[in-house]
Design a protein around this motif. Structure first.
Motif, PDB file in Angstrom:
ATOM      1  N   LEU A  44     -67.489   8.212 -41.053  1.00  0.00           N
ATOM      2  CA  LEU A  44     -68.947   8.230 -40.989  1.00  0.00           C
ATOM      3  C   LEU A  44     -69.568   9.453 -41.666  1.00  0.00           C
ATOM      4  N   ARG A  45     -68.770  10.421 -42.031  1.00  0.00           N
ATOM      5  CA  ARG A  45     -69.303  11.684 -42.563  1.00  0.00           C
ATOM      6  C   ARG A  45     -70.067  11.517 -43.874  1.00  0.00           C
ATOM      7  N   ASN A  46     -69.652  10.608 -44.719  1.00  0.00           N
ATOM      8  CA  ASN A  46     -70.284  10.440 -46.029  1.00  0.00           C
ATOM      9  C   ASN A  46     -71.384   9.386 -46.024  1.00  0.00           C
ATOM     10  N   MET A  47     -71.710   8.824 -44.871  1.00  0.00           N
ATOM     11  CA  MET A  47     -72.721   7.775 -44.785  1.00  0.00           C
ATOM     12  C   MET A  47     -74.035   8.337 -44.263  1.00  0.00           C
ATOM     13  N   HIS A  48     -75.119   7.637 -44.560  1.00  0.00           N
ATOM     14  CA  HIS A  48     -76.446   8.062 -44.125  1.00  0.00           C
ATOM     15  C   HIS A  48     -77.251   6.854 -43.670  1.00  0.00           C
ATOM     16  N   GLY A  49     -78.190   7.082 -42.762  1.00  0.00           N
ATOM     17  CA  GLY A  49     -79.149   6.061 -42.360  1.00  0.00           C
ATOM     18  C   GLY A  49     -78.541   4.913 -41.583  1.00  0.00           C
ATOM     19  N   ILE A  50     -78.971   3.726 -41.938  1.00  0.00           N
ATOM     20  CA  ILE A  50     -78.563   2.522 -41.223  1.00  0.00           C
ATOM     21  C   ILE A  50     -77.085   2.212 -41.435  1.00  0.00           C
ATOM     22  N   VAL A  53     -75.102   3.504 -38.498  1.00  0.00           N
ATOM     23  CA  VAL A  53     -75.282   2.695 -37.289  1.00  0.00           C
ATOM     24  C   VAL A  53     -74.465   1.409 -37.375  1.00  0.00           C
ATOM     25  N   ILE A  54     -74.549   0.735 -38.510  1.00  0.00           N
ATOM     26  CA  ILE A  54     -73.833  -0.537 -38.688  1.00  0.00           C
ATOM     27  C   ILE A  54     -72.326  -0.310 -38.660  1.00  0.00           C
ATOM     28  N   SER A  55     -71.862   0.746 -39.309  1.00  0.00           N
ATOM     29  CA  SER A  55     -70.433   1.027 -39.329  1.00  0.00           C
ATOM     30  C   SER A  55     -69.926   1.404 -37.941  1.00  0.00           C
ATOM     31  N   PHE A  56     -70.710   2.181 -37.194  1.00  0.00           N
ATOM     32  CA  PHE A  56     -70.310   2.576 -35.853  1.00  0.00           C
ATOM     33  C   PHE A  56     -70.253   1.367 -34.921  1.00  0.00           C
ATOM     34  N   LEU A  57     -71.278   0.509 -34.960  1.00  0.00           N
ATOM     35  CA  LEU A  57     -71.276  -0.690 -34.123  1.00  0.00           C
ATOM     36  C   LEU A  57     -70.153  -1.648 -34.530  1.00  0.00           C
ATOM     37  N   GLY A  58     -69.892  -1.736 -35.814  1.00  0.00           N
ATOM     38  CA  GLY A  58     -68.787  -2.572 -36.288  1.00  0.00           C
ATOM     39  C   GLY A  58     -67.444  -2.065 -35.820  1.00  0.00           C
TER      40      GLY A  58
END
Length: 74
Positions: A44-50, A53-58
């Motif tokens: 998740l470190r290189n991701m931003h915004g939505i 959230v989508i990656s975490f919920l997935g």
């Protein structure tokens, strides 16, 4: 043996019983997925915004697959 199987499979459940069973199964699954996702956040470190959230919920929903993939990749 077949009579027992037939008796189990012929049991009729009400909608409320079915929903209760799904909740009882879903709560531990969700808690384990949440714990696993909180301890594996390096992607998740290189991701931003939505996307975060989508990656975490997935990862909460797909934790069994991700656990297997994590074992096979290392």
């Amino acid at each position: 043996m077949l009579k027992r199987l037939d008796r189990v499979l012929s049991y009729e459940m009400r909608v409320s019983e079915f929903l209760g069973t799904l909740i009882l199964i879903g709560i531990p699954y969700g808690i384990i997925g949440l714990i696993w996702s909180l301890t594996h956040t390096s992607h998740l470190r290189n991701m931003h915004g939505i996307d975060v959230v989508i990656s975490f919920l997935g990862s909460i929903v797909c934790w069994p697959v991700l656990t297997f993939a994590n074992v096979c990749m290392t």
